[in-house]
Design a protein around this motif. Structure first.
Motif, PDB file in Angstrom:
ATOM      1  N   LYS A 182       0.702  -1.357   0.158  1.00  0.00           N
ATOM      2  CA  LYS A 182      -0.049  -0.030  -0.107  1.00  0.00           C
ATOM      3  C   LYS A 182       0.771   1.248  -0.112  1.00  0.00           C
ATOM      4  CE  LYS A 182      -3.980  -2.374   0.249  1.00  0.00           C
ATOM      5  NZ  LYS A 182      -4.594  -2.404  -1.112  1.00  0.00           N
ATOM      6  N   PHE A 183       2.076   1.090   0.030  1.00  0.00           N
ATOM      7  CA  PHE A 183       3.021   2.244   0.273  1.00  0.00           C
ATOM      8  C   PHE A 183       4.094   1.952  -1.199  1.00  0.00           C
ATOM      9  CE2 PHE A 183       1.691   1.908   4.610  1.00  0.00           C
ATOM     10  CZ  PHE A 183       1.115   3.230   4.948  1.00  0.00           C
ATOM     11  N   PRO A 184       4.624   3.281  -1.341  1.00  0.00           N
ATOM     12  CA  PRO A 184       5.557   3.402  -2.799  1.00  0.00           C
ATOM     13  C   PRO A 184       6.848   2.584  -2.001  1.00  0.00           C
ATOM     14  CG  PRO A 184       4.554   5.477  -2.302  1.00  0.00           C
ATOM     15  CD  PRO A 184       4.009   4.536  -1.015  1.00  0.00           C
ATOM     16  N   LYS A 185       7.407   1.947  -3.054  1.00  0.00           N
ATOM     17  CA  LYS A 185       8.652   1.145  -2.619  1.00  0.00           C
ATOM     18  C   LYS A 185       9.619   2.081  -2.010  1.00  0.00           C
ATOM     19  CE  LYS A 185      12.101  -1.877  -4.933  1.00  0.00           C
ATOM     20  NZ  LYS A 185      13.120  -1.031  -5.153  1.00  0.00           N
ATOM     21  N   GLY A 186      10.178   3.102  -2.564  1.00  0.00           N
ATOM     22  CA  GLY A 186      11.012   3.976  -2.271  1.00  0.00           C
ATOM     23  C   GLY A 186      10.895   4.578  -0.759  1.00  0.00           C
ATOM     24  N   LEU A 187       9.519   4.910  -0.682  1.00  0.00           N
ATOM     25  CA  LEU A 187       8.937   5.291   0.853  1.00  0.00           C
ATOM     26  C   LEU A 187       9.284   4.225   1.723  1.00  0.00           C
ATOM     27  CD1 LEU A 187       8.115   7.493   2.403  1.00  0.00           C
ATOM     28  CD2 LEU A 187       5.740   6.691   1.856  1.00  0.00           C
ATOM     29  N   VAL A 188       9.074   2.902   1.309  1.00  0.00           N
ATOM     30  CA  VAL A 188       9.261   1.862   2.163  1.00  0.00           C
ATOM     31  C   VAL A 188      10.742   1.845   2.509  1.00  0.00           C
ATOM     32  CG1 VAL A 188       8.953  -0.799   2.338  1.00  0.00           C
ATOM     33  CG2 VAL A 188       7.136   0.476   1.475  1.00  0.00           C
ATOM     34  N   GLU A 189      11.612   1.811   1.634  1.00  0.00           N
ATOM     35  CA  GLU A 189      13.147   1.843   1.869  1.00  0.00           C
ATOM     36  C   GLU A 189      13.292   2.735   2.784  1.00  0.00           C
ATOM     37  OE1 GLU A 189      14.781   2.699  -2.058  1.00  0.00           O
ATOM     38  OE2 GLU A 189      14.492   0.526  -2.614  1.00  0.00           O
ATOM     39  N   ALA A 190      12.696   3.897   2.676  1.00  0.00           N
ATOM     40  CA  ALA A 190      13.168   5.051   3.779  1.00  0.00           C
ATOM     41  C   ALA A 190      12.789   4.872   5.005  1.00  0.00           C
ATOM     42  CB  ALA A 190      12.536   6.346   3.286  1.00  0.00           C
ATOM     43  N   ILE A 191      11.999   3.713   5.309  1.00  0.00           N
ATOM     44  CA  ILE A 191      11.485   3.552   6.603  1.00  0.00           C
ATOM     45  C   ILE A 191      12.073   2.155   7.204  1.00  0.00           C
ATOM     46  CG2 ILE A 191       9.718   5.153   7.128  1.00  0.00           C
ATOM     47  CD1 ILE A 191       7.829   2.971   5.900  1.00  0.00           C
ATOM     48  N   THR A 192      12.853   1.499   6.201  1.00  0.00           N
ATOM     49  CA  THR A 192      13.338   0.159   6.568  1.00  0.00           C
ATOM     50  C   THR A 192      14.809   0.366   6.609  1.00  0.00           C
ATOM     51  OG1 THR A 192      11.794  -0.730   4.948  1.00  0.00           O
ATOM     52  CG2 THR A 192      13.521  -2.206   5.694  1.00  0.00           C
ATOM     53  N   VAL A 193      15.316  -0.530   7.835  1.00  0.00           N
ATOM     54  CA  VAL A 193      16.676  -0.715   8.225  1.00  0.00           C
ATOM     55  C   VAL A 193      16.727  -2.297   8.451  1.00  0.00           C
ATOM     56  CG1 VAL A 193      18.438  -0.647   9.959  1.00  0.00           C
ATOM     57  CG2 VAL A 193      17.024   1.473   8.999  1.00  0.00           C
ATOM     58  N   GLY A 194      17.882  -2.892   7.854  1.00  0.00           N
ATOM     59  CA  GLY A 194      18.247  -4.294   8.391  1.00  0.00           C
ATOM     60  C   GLY A 194      16.855  -5.280   7.943  1.00  0.00           C
ATOM     61  N   GLY A 195      16.132  -4.820   6.895  1.00  0.00           N
ATOM     62  CA  GLY A 195      15.007  -5.500   6.359  1.00  0.00           C
ATOM     63  C   GLY A 195      13.731  -5.499   7.198  1.00  0.00           C
ATOM     64  N   LYS A 196      13.878  -4.517   8.387  1.00  0.00           N
ATOM     65  CA  LYS A 196      12.720  -4.305   9.152  1.00  0.00           C
ATOM     66  C   LYS A 196      12.130  -2.895   8.990  1.00  0.00           C
ATOM     67  CE  LYS A 196      14.375  -7.383  12.691  1.00  0.00           C
ATOM     68  NZ  LYS A 196      15.149  -7.513  13.873  1.00  0.00           N
ATOM     69  N   LEU A 197      10.711  -2.850   9.177  1.00  0.00           N
ATOM     70  CA  LEU A 197      10.063  -1.456   9.047  1.00  0.00           C
ATOM     71  C   LEU A 197       9.772  -0.969  10.440  1.00  0.00           C
ATOM     72  CD1 LEU A 197       7.990  -3.281   6.634  1.00  0.00           C
ATOM     73  CD2 LEU A 197       8.642  -1.044   6.141  1.00  0.00           C
ATOM     74  N   TYR A 198      10.219   0.378  10.311  1.00  0.00           N
ATOM     75  CA  TYR A 198       9.771   0.986  11.916  1.00  0.00           C
ATOM     76  C   TYR A 198       8.983   2.107  11.852  1.00  0.00           C
ATOM     77  CZ  TYR A 198      14.098  -1.922  13.120  1.00  0.00           C
ATOM     78  OH  TYR A 198      14.809  -2.985  13.444  1.00  0.00           O
ATOM     79  N   SER A 199       8.284   2.605  10.925  1.00  0.00           N
ATOM     80  CA  SER A 199       7.437   3.674  11.362  1.00  0.00           C
ATOM     81  C   SER A 199       6.287   3.653  10.312  1.00  0.00           C
ATOM     82  CB  SER A 199       8.018   4.968  11.124  1.00  0.00           C
ATOM     83  OG  SER A 199       8.260   5.257   9.802  1.00  0.00           O
ATOM     84  N   VAL A 200       5.333   4.183  10.471  1.00  0.00           N
ATOM     85  CA  VAL A 200       4.024   4.256   9.622  1.00  0.00           C
ATOM     86  C   VAL A 200       3.886   5.627   8.867  1.00  0.00           C
ATOM     87  CG1 VAL A 200       1.671   3.794   9.296  1.00  0.00           C
ATOM     88  CG2 VAL A 200       2.828   2.448  10.990  1.00  0.00           C
ATOM     89  N   PRO A 201       4.177   5.682   7.705  1.00  0.00           N
ATOM     90  CA  PRO A 201       3.916   6.995   6.997  1.00  0.00           C
ATOM     91  C   PRO A 201       2.603   7.573   6.863  1.00  0.00           C
ATOM     92  CG  PRO A 201       4.743   5.415   5.359  1.00  0.00           C
ATOM     93  CD  PRO A 201       4.513   4.737   6.843  1.00  0.00           C
ATOM     94  N   VAL A 202       2.407   8.702   7.220  1.00  0.00           N
ATOM     95  CA  VAL A 202       1.188   9.461   6.959  1.00  0.00           C
ATOM     96  C   VAL A 202       0.961  10.127   5.576  1.00  0.00           C
ATOM     97  CG1 VAL A 202       1.408  11.333   8.514  1.00  0.00           C
ATOM     98  CG2 VAL A 202      -0.718  10.255   8.396  1.00  0.00           C
ATOM     99  N   ASN A 203       2.056  10.857   5.245  1.00  0.00           N
ATOM    100  CA  ASN A 203       1.991  11.829   4.041  1.00  0.00           C
ATOM    101  C   ASN A 203       3.222  11.639   3.320  1.00  0.00           C
ATOM    102  OD1 ASN A 203       3.615  13.031   5.601  1.00  0.00           O
ATOM    103  ND2 ASN A 203       2.221  14.934   5.773  1.00  0.00           N
ATOM    104  N   ILE A 204       2.848  12.412   2.391  1.00  0.00           N
ATOM    105  CA  ILE A 204       4.196  13.182   1.254  1.00  0.00           C
ATOM    106  C   ILE A 204       3.922  14.369   1.234  1.00  0.00           C
ATOM    107  CG2 ILE A 204       5.283  12.917  -1.018  1.00  0.00           C
ATOM    108  CD1 ILE A 204       5.717  10.164   0.362  1.00  0.00           C
ATOM    109  N   HIS A 205       5.068  15.454   1.695  1.00  0.00           N
ATOM    110  CA  HIS A 205       4.949  16.464   1.490  1.00  0.00           C
ATOM    111  C   HIS A 205       6.172  17.036   0.607  1.00  0.00           C
ATOM    112  CE1 HIS A 205       2.728  18.771   4.614  1.00  0.00           C
ATOM    113  NE2 HIS A 205       3.230  18.205   5.503  1.00  0.00           N
ATOM    114  N   ARG A 206       6.071  18.298  -0.140  1.00  0.00           N
ATOM    115  CA  ARG A 206       6.819  18.747  -1.229  1.00  0.00           C
ATOM    116  C   ARG A 206       7.769  19.933  -0.463  1.00  0.00           C
ATOM    117  NH1 ARG A 206       5.717  20.133  -7.490  1.00  0.00           N
ATOM    118  NH2 ARG A 206       7.872  20.230  -8.170  1.00  0.00           N
ATOM    119  N   SER A 207       8.953  19.951  -0.486  1.00  0.00           N
ATOM    120  CA  SER A 207       9.660  21.060   0.006  1.00  0.00           C
ATOM    121  C   SER A 207      10.011  22.121  -1.123  1.00  0.00           C
ATOM    122  CB  SER A 207      10.934  20.587   0.294  1.00  0.00           C
ATOM    123  OG  SER A 207      11.971  21.429   0.506  1.00  0.00           O
ATOM    124  N   ASN A 208      10.082  21.840  -2.430  1.00  0.00           N
ATOM    125  CA  ASN A 208      10.597  22.945  -3.161  1.00  0.00           C
ATOM    126  C   ASN A 208       9.491  23.621  -3.887  1.00  0.00           C
ATOM    127  OD1 ASN A 208      10.199  20.307  -4.540  1.00  0.00           O
ATOM    128  ND2 ASN A 208      10.838  20.987  -6.394  1.00  0.00           N
TER     129      ASN A 208
END
Ligand code: GAL
Length: 427
Positions: free
Chosen positions: A133-159
């Protein structure tokens, strides 16, 4: 390389990213459910106007679904969590965590994982069917050592470059700038008409501006290379981009900087400043608290030189080690990861949903365009410095210290050297 489109949004490859958990039976596999689960303390910095409304909408939904749980909204005011992070660090060090806390996906979360502050949530992903249910790259950003450590609620844009169309019209400016060179030309015109070209706020907003001047001047690939050691901070192009930053800042109201991002935007609203560089939480504030109409009351374009690039960040929630009410915290995380929760939160917050299956019809005006851009296969995705994606906490902290000096002395070489040395010391 920037995060690839495929990397961030492609589905079907997520399972390859992390190993299956040894046990996936739910709360008790995590030691959850112990103690009194009749309350939950959720820690964030969404207290001010433009931040609190979305959170309150999600809390209302949570409370409706969990009427037996008392919600303790532990917010610490201050944009980008500058104050909240200090309070949180003290609590985590003292082993006095809240039940869940807000953290940015990416290196900021990785720092907390390394410190042993957060629980592995892979079992929750398994149980809730979130892996797809979440994009792959976002899942990568919350994964360490093959484990998932948080639940993303949104995507913001900075630029993003926010402006009031009436101010540009009055100053005889036909359109917002497409390059930082063009911005500097417009800034001189605005100055001659006694309009501040760019409003600015506290240190973190100066860092937010810095990342977007670097992005616009260097392009997506080179910008990304700044954070993985492959681009030399002292190379001529980076030095030139830093020098552009000092010129841009020279046309800002740095000497009378606003106390936070909302009052900096207020100067754009009242016409005393023409532009403000800010993430899309500005959309939540301008259409919500300020009740302005998109396109007529306020408008936005990508920051100069960054059209077609999405400088992303993502807010996520954790289960801290030693959380007093784990079962209740888990229910909060389920709310954060749900389509209902995300579709209540994001339209007010000015962000697009982290989930890929949210209800598109809820995202209108600026957010409809943001969602289309986020989902456009041509869009290049890079990560934000000021909001935790690309630099770990130690390096980011040293960048803050160096930047505080840099904005005053404008010594480009000294700043580049300090940032490069801090990278080596903290990578
Ligand atoms: C960011 C956060 C956003 C918004 C912003 C301003 O760091 O990710 O959700 O709250 O700060 O405070």
């Amino acid at each position: 390389m920037p995060y690839s489109r495929r990397g961030v949004l492609a589905l079907g490859m997520t399972a390859a990213l992390f190993a299956l958990p040894a046990c996936s039976s739910g709360a008790n596999s995590n030691g959850g459910g112990s103690g009194n689960d009749k309350e939950v303390e959720v820690f964030s910095w969404w207290v001010g106007a433009g931040e609190k409304e979305g959170l309150e909408a999600m809390i209302a939904d949570f409370t409706k679904k969990n009427s037996d749980i008392k919600f303790n909204n532990a917010g610490v005011a201050g944009g980008a969590g500058t104050n909240a992070k200090t309070v949180l660090a003290t609590r985590l060090q003292a082993k006095n965590p809240p039940d869940s806390y807000q953290v940015h996906a990416g290196k900021e979360l990785a720092s907390d994982i390394e410190a042993g502050y957060v629980e592995d949530l892979t079992y929750l992903y398994e149980r809730e069917g979130w892996k797809e249910k979440f994009p792959k790259g976002l899942v990568e950003a919350i994964t360490v050592g093959g484990k998932l450590y948080s639940v993303p609620v949104n995507i913001h844009r900075s630029n993003l470059l926010w402006f009031n169309p009436a101010t540009l019209q009055k100053a005889g400016i036909a359109a917002p700038p497409k390059t930082w060179a063009e911005f500097l030309t417009q800034a001189a015109t605005l100055k001659s008409k006694n309009v501040t070209a760019l409003s600015i706020g506290p240190g973190w907003t100066q860092k937010h501006l810095l990342e977007n001047v670097l992005l616009g001047e260097l392009g997506a690939d080179m910008y990304t290379g700044l954070w993985d050691g492959s681009v030399d901070w002292k190379s001529p192009k980076v030095i030139a981009a830093l020098s552009t930053y000092t010129k841009v800042l020279g046309f800002s109201d740095l000497k009378s900087a606003a106390a936070d991002w909302q009052p900096a935007l207020d100067k754009v609203v009242d016409g005393s400043a023409a532009y403000n560089v800010m993430g899309d939480w500005a959309d939540g504030y301008l259409k919500g608290a300020k009740a302005l109409k998109f396109k007529t009351g306020y408008d936005v374009v990508a920051t100069p030189g960054s059209t077609g690039v999405y400088n992303f960040l993502s807010d996520s929630f954790t289960l801290p080690v030693g959380a007093p009410h784990k079962g209740a915290a888990e229910k909060w995380l389920v709310e954060c990861g749900s389509t209902e929760g995300q579709d209540l939160f994001n339209p007010q917050k000015g962000s697009v949903p982290a989930r890929i299956d949210a209800d598109k019809s809820k995202y209108t005006d600026y957010l409809a365009a943001a969602l289309a851009e986020w989902q456009n296969p041509q869009t290049k995705i890079v990560g934000s410095l000021a909001h935790g994606v690309v630099a770990n906490n130690a390096w980011n902290g040293e960048i803050d210290t160096a930047l505080q000096i840099f904005v005053q002395d404008t010594n480009v070489g000294k700043f580049a050297d300090a940032v490069a040395k801090a990278y080596q010391a903290n990578k």
